[in-house]
Design an enzyme around this catalytic site. Structure first.
Site, short mmCIF file in Angstrom:
data_model
loop_
_atom_site.label_atom_id
_atom_site.label_comp_id
_atom_site.label_asym_id
_atom_site.label_seq_id
_atom_site.Cartn_x
_atom_site.Cartn_y
_atom_site.Cartn_z
N ASP B 252 6.23 -1.63 -2.02
CA ASP B 252 5.23 -2.62 -1.62
C ASP B 252 5.37 -3.88 -2.48
O ASP B 252 5.30 -5.00 -1.98
CB ASP B 252 3.82 -2.04 -1.77
CG ASP B 252 3.65 -0.73 -1.00
OD1 ASP B 252 3.83 -0.75 0.22
OD2 ASP B 252 3.38 0.30 -1.63
N HIS B 280 -1.54 3.34 -1.99
CA HIS B 280 -0.38 3.07 -1.11
C HIS B 280 -0.81 3.38 0.33
O HIS B 280 -0.52 4.44 0.88
CB HIS B 280 0.80 3.93 -1.53
CG HIS B 280 1.99 3.76 -0.65
ND1 HIS B 280 2.76 2.63 -0.63
CD2 HIS B 280 2.54 4.59 0.28
CE1 HIS B 280 3.74 2.77 0.26
NE2 HIS B 280 3.62 3.94 0.82
#
Lengths: 440, 440
Positions: B252, B280
């Site tokens: 990410d 996440h």
């Protein structure tokens, strides 16, 4: 600092291609579409021979002048940015950008290889790289996906990514061409058909390399049948030295080293001087006669001659098939490792006394192998991208007889693709199937 | 030199496991099979909440003493050989062998990662590695295939490969545990079900790490939902410091850096100080407030506040989904690159002034985030495998509100897995779906 718009893949500022439309360029595909092959296969037993002949001779190399290229290769996303590596402290000492083309770039082997090339693992930590991904119309979306993953990996050395489907665009100025893409063998397809279909791809790519690549481009052919594909590619690129073309037999060499290590009960780093002779097919000859373990001849370490003469070769050749059985997929990861090995063998001096295998052009070879084919032989390199054939190898009758079989096969393959090498009318007279298990 | 028989995978001479049967060992799976969850999902609109409660409390961490282990992890092929690295000139200066466990070792992410670990790219050119591959009964054949490809790659630094399906065997003495394997979400499966199924896997693996791994093992959880899986794993390994557990949010972060670079029209190496806060999942918070481009705050470079507040986060989160559309597969290659980044961030000192994101234990955090969860936050490392949280970050109302949402989600996930963390009866009260697009 100005705020840029979100960059899209259609942005196009790859400087060396800017004046593209003013250049002469070459396309070749249309010619091949007209070719017909009259093929009457005999009943398909294992040793059946098929005889085909092309009804129309097609000259190659041949270049067609076109005013415009069909489609421009596109820089991708963040790689469309321009910058000056020499202007910054971190990158000032870096070498000049190296351009590397990879065909079949959306496939699994490439999916491993591209990230190795981008990470610096292959060409070193001060070598910025440009990756030029060649795909097909069918795979263009997947190429974008690969380019996105390369973006997300933030490799500092990766400075350009270009995707495209036209080799005349993608091969522009490349110093390495790693030709992985090839059509897999479809159901019922004869080996002659496969040679023809893939041969056409490699003929076109050879012409494209001849037209637009660096004059000293190194070409590594991985797509099968790789030896003959490499020959076709070379014959269609008369302005590039024949010595620059390689057919990958390094995975076979690596597998052979591992099998010798296993048999001898030593770790694989003790095995050296292993040659794969011949074709990347079941006629290949993993050479135990010249191989060494801990510096001693393998034949002194492994006394089981029957194993060396029979099982060893079989184990090397069947490895890919066993792997598919176990893993359900063909060996993309280790193939890509062996491509890296093959490249690094040419850019790093070969350790003293050792050598590596590569399928290279036979003309001028010291062994007495037929000239004008691509045959895997033992090579050494000074690390300058070039190689020389190793002279001091023993060849006994056993080895020679097997080398001759592989040679005969490659000569037959060559006759079968004569229409693609500019040598006249193709005559196919091939053994039934010598594809390696686990390869398509 | 003696001629050894061809080594088979069943050969077993992994020295540290020789006295295995005399050790106490622990198995835990059977306990969980008895647990029932009464689950009544509400109609499945996007914001529907599902409420589940476990009908039976299962205590964790819990250790079951067994006299014998079910199945021994096996060394593979050429890696069954013994040798003395200190006895040879080439390897004398190498560090001590490092043992690395990888779960989900037959999957696509591992297929990239294992070859990076073996090549020396992660731990360096003088660090020999032992790879311990954890799979399932279903994948044991595929694990063999992976081990065969590792053999064929002839990596000099790769000195041991062990495959197995029992974490109590495979995790023996490991200094790194890269936990990639997780069950994908099946059709009609609610997020609570997924948390439970995967939570059980990570509870068992936590117990196994607690029982047999190095006392300072570093654990990187990649299998989703990774934050809560990491929490479960940690809670089941009370003898391992909680600081040693990480949930991977580095992909990410990498994606966020790339998107900021694209928007600003700079190369991605100019972007620093990017934090992913939180879970996440789609509640994750890519932080533009503290991010820098060329050392300047991103907010001074990219003036389009709407883009930063809305599109930026969306682009980061939807990246995986777009990739699947393009490439047809999830992002294995770039995920494995980000795992390498995460490991190297812990073993190489963080560049001055910069930081990296990792999902780590919140207890003692300086930001006011709820304690006792695993939350992605900005970290720095001295390169000793440990990290500290970065103190000098700005948090404005916008950022804080979003952090609180991700915190709330993680607290809800925690309540939903209470039966797996030893904290009583599970109560699930989760938003409908916050899985990231493109992840299963």
């Amino acid at each position: 600092m100005a705020v840029a718009e979100f960059a899209t893949p259609s942005r196009y500022n790859y400087s060396s291609l800017v004046n593209y439309s003013s250049k002469r360029s070459y396309v070749s595909t249309s010619l091949y579409k007209k070719r017909l092959i009259a093929c009457t296969p005999l009943p398909s037993t294992q040793h059946a021979r098929i005889c085909c002949s092309a009804t129309r001779e097609v000259q190659a190399p041949v270049a067609v002048d076109t005013a415009e290229l069909k489609k421009q290769a596109e820089c991708y996303g963040v790689f469309c940015l321009t910058y000056d590596l020499k202007a910054e402290e971190d990158t000032r000492s870096w070498k000049k950008l190296i351009k590397i083309a990879v065909s079949g770039a959306a496939g699994m082997i490439s999916n491993h290889l591209l990230f190795k090339l981008a990470s610096g693992e292959v060409f070193g930590p001060d070598q910025p790289v440009s990756l030029k991904l060649l795909g097909s119309e069918r795979s263009i979306q997947a190429l974008e996906g690969v380019a996105m993953e390369l973006e997300d990996s933030l490799f500092p050395l990766l400075r350009e990514v270009i995707i495209g489907i036209d080799p005349y665009e993608v091969f522009q100025d490349v110093e390495w061409a790693l030709l992985i893409g090839a059509k897999p063998r479809g159901p019922g397809m004869e080996r002659a058909d496969l040679l023809d279909i893939n041969g056409q791809i490699f003929a076109e790519q050879g012409k494209a390399l001849n037209a637009v690549a660096s004059r000293n481009v190194k070409v590594v052919v991985v797509g099968n049948p790789c030896n003959t594909n490499a020959l076709i590619c070379m014959k269609n690129a008369p302005n590039i030295p024949p010595k620059n073309f390689h057919a990958l037999t390094r995975l076979d060499e690596n597998r052979a080293k591992c099998q010798l290590a296993l048999k001898a009960g030593v770790f694989y780093d003790k095995v050296s001087n292993v040659t794969i002779w011949g074709n990347h097919s079941t006629t290949q000859v993993p050479d135990f006669l010249n191989s060494k373990i801990n510096g001693f001849p393998v034949t002194e370490i492994i006394k089981d001659r029957k194993w060396l003469e029979e099982e060893f070769t079989e184990k090397v050749q069947k490895r890919g098939g066993v792997l598919i059985q176990k893993w359900g997929r063909s060996s993309a990861a280790s193939t890509s490792v062996s491509i890296v090995d093959a490249i690094r063998s040419l850019i790093i001096p070969t350790p003293k006394g050792d050598w590596f295998s590569s399928g290279v052009y036979t003309t001028g070879n010291p062994y007495g192998i037929a000239e004008d084919i691509v045959f895997s032989m033992p090579c050494r390199s000074k690390g300058d991208g070039d190689y020389e054939l190793v002279k001091d190898v023993m060849i006994d009758d056993f080895l020679w007889n097997r080398i001759k079989k592989s040679e005969a096969e490659l000569l037959a393959e060559k006759r079968c693709v004569a229409h693609l090498t500019g040598e006249g009318i193709a005559v196919c007279d091939l053994p039934g199937d010598t594809m390696l298990p686990g390869e398509m």
